[in-house]
Design a protein around this motif. Structure first.
Motif, PDB file in Angstrom:
ATOM      1  N   ALA A   1       0.835  -1.208   0.000  1.00 38.39           N
ATOM      2  CA  ALA A   1       0.000   0.000   0.000  1.00 38.39           C
ATOM      3  C   ALA A   1       0.863   1.248   0.000  1.00 38.39           C
ATOM      4  CB  ALA A   1      -0.905   0.009   1.241  1.00 38.39           C
TER       5      ALA A   1
ATOM      6  N   HIS B   1      -2.777  -1.437  -2.876  1.00 36.51           N
ATOM      7  CA  HIS B   1      -3.839  -0.589  -2.335  1.00 36.51           C
ATOM      8  C   HIS B   1      -3.330   0.841  -2.288  1.00 36.51           C
ATOM      9  CE1 HIS B   1      -5.562  -4.389  -0.670  1.00 36.51           C
ATOM     10  NE2 HIS B   1      -4.283  -4.687  -0.571  1.00 36.51           N
TER      11      HIS B   1
ATOM     12  N   ALA C   1      -5.713   2.865   3.337  1.00 31.45           N
ATOM     13  CA  ALA C   1      -5.217   1.524   3.015  1.00 31.45           C
ATOM     14  C   ALA C   1      -4.188   1.055   4.045  1.00 31.45           C
ATOM     15  CB  ALA C   1      -4.590   1.518   1.619  1.00 31.45           C
TER      16      ALA C   1
END
Ligand code: NAD
Ligand code: MG
Length: 404
Positions: A55, A79, A84
């Motif tokens: 992320a 993400h 996230a």
């Protein structure tokens, strides 16, 4: 097999954590990596460690990472966005979370890890400084285990009796501890004539004599705000009252901190100044594993020196102690004002010595509330940032006028 999520994997602590973990593929599996915006380094880390999830807080950077990994046939799920990171920190398949995002930005994800009952390896001291009692409550209610990464707090933890639990009430008392003593190197300006401090540059400030670290914590070490934040961190991690937390200046950074017991014994932890030791210690706790750190050579060490903190040179230490004494939202305001001041100094908009002045001014002006909920922490953070920005702007324009 311990399954790890590393928040802040592209930073100094994150890279050292991956280094230690990669030495023990039989013990650790990297399940998730997360960072702010450095997609190029995160892509290389994903290709090397093959986590299930990655992320980035910056959505554009996350998009670039997604494309880069797809091109390389790497199946890591990407993400994007600040939310996230909290998701990564609470994934059910994660056992331990290295919380190594720098600054207040790390609070939501670090708290999420605590609430989800993870083993929380805490490097992100700002999160604990800001939210103090609320963070410790989340740890207790979530059933999380808190293990310190900061070298001083790791040293204290290692010098306390085996089985000591961070956050459990009355632990220091039961252990027979009189005081904890944080050591401080004094940073790059320990002996610089005080009148020259206002002219030091960001480059000089980030050149720490003993440690290689991120830029923000390096400046904090130069002002010694870092030690102030660490006093607050020690208060919460060990349940130590303010008067039982001492600071000893020790320029060689060989003793990483000490515990003084009731009977007069002092137990210290020593080691080379390399964060892979506290990282390995927390990763494998309660076992000991190879970390890649060069052992101390006592015959080559020479003299170890100790001294007091010079309050005139390092006003930030007193400001942090005062914020802890005031309690409530004061530490969150202190931290936020410091983040803005440090950022402004690094950008060349604020003199080094004005960092403490901005923090002091903000603490005088900001409204301090008793801490009942997290929203107050975020509000104090926002208010203090706004006040700090005004203070920086006023100082910059005053300097501009003086220069004309
Ligand atoms: P760093 O600047 O090297 O790395 C910071 C990491 O945080 C990077 O991965 C960056 O991508 C990420 N990040 C920054 N802003 C973000 C955002 N808005 N959202 C999500 N991620 C973001 O910092 P560092 O030196 O590794 O320090 C990390 C933390 O560990 C700090 O809280 C610091 O006080 C603490 N710490 C560091 C050391 C050290 O030796 N470096 C020692 C003790 C404690
Ligand atoms: Mg430290």
């Amino acid at each position: 097999m311990k399954r790890l999520a590393i928040l802040g994997s592209t930073g100094s602590i994150g890279v050292s954590t991956l280094d230690v973990a990669a030495r023990h593929p039989d013990r650790f599996r990297v399940v998730a990596l997360a960072a702010g915006s450095n997609d190029a380094l995160l892509a290389r880390q994903c290709i090397a460690h093959r986590p299930e999830h990655a992320a980035l807080a910056d959505p554009d950077a996350a998009e670039r990472l997604r494309r880069a990994l797809a091109e390389r046939g790497c199946a890591t799920r990407v993400h994007g966005g600040a939310e996230a990171l909290a998701l990564i920190a609470s994934l059910p398949e994660v056992d331990a979370v290295m919380a190594a995002i720098v600054g207040a930005a790390g609070l939501p994800a670090t708290l999420a890890a605590a609430s989800a009952g993870k083993q929380v390896l805490l490097a992100n001291k700002e999160a604990l400084v800001m939210s103090g009692a609320l963070f410790m409550k989340a740890v207790a209610e979530g059933g999380a285990t808190l293990l310190p990464i900061d070298s001083e707090h790791s040293a204290l933890f290692q010098s306390l009796p085996r089985g000591f639990a961070c956050g459990r009430a009355g632990e220091l008392e039961r252990a027979g501890v009189r005081r904890v003593l944080l050591t401080a190197s004094g940073g790059p300006f320990r002996t610089t004539p005080v009148e020259r401090l206002s002219a030091v540059t960001p480059q000089q400030a980030v050149a720490h004599p003993n440690w290689r670290m991120g830029r923000k914590i390096s400046v904090d070490s130069a002002t010694m705000m870092n030690k102030g934040l660490e006093v607050i961190e020690a208060r919460w991690l060990f349940g130590a009252p303010l008067e039982a937390i001492g600071i000893v200046v020790h320029p060689q950074s060989v003793i990483h901190s000490m515990v003084e017991y009731r009977d007069g014994s002092v137990i210290a932890q020593l080691g080379a100044p390399d964060m892979r030791t506290p990282i390995a210690c927390a990763l494998a706790h309660p076992e000991r594993i190879e970390s890649g750190v060069t052992p101390l050579d006592f015959t080559a060490l020479g003299a170890l020196e100790f001294g007091r903190v010079d309050a005139l040179r390092f006003p930030c230490v007193g400001l942090a102690r005062e914020a802890l004494r005031r309690g409530g939202t004061a530490p969150a305001a202190l931290n936020a004002a410091n983040e803005i001041a440090v950022e402004s100094f690094l950008d060349g908009r604020l003199r080094f010595t004005a960092i403490a002045e901005v923090v002091e001014e903000v603490l005088e002006k900001v409204t301090i509330e008793e801490l009942a909920c997290l929203e107050q922490v975020y509000a104090a953070d926002r208010d203090a940032r706004a006040l700090a920005k005004l203070s920086v702007a006023r100082r910059a324009s005053a300097r501009g006028e003086a220069a004309e």
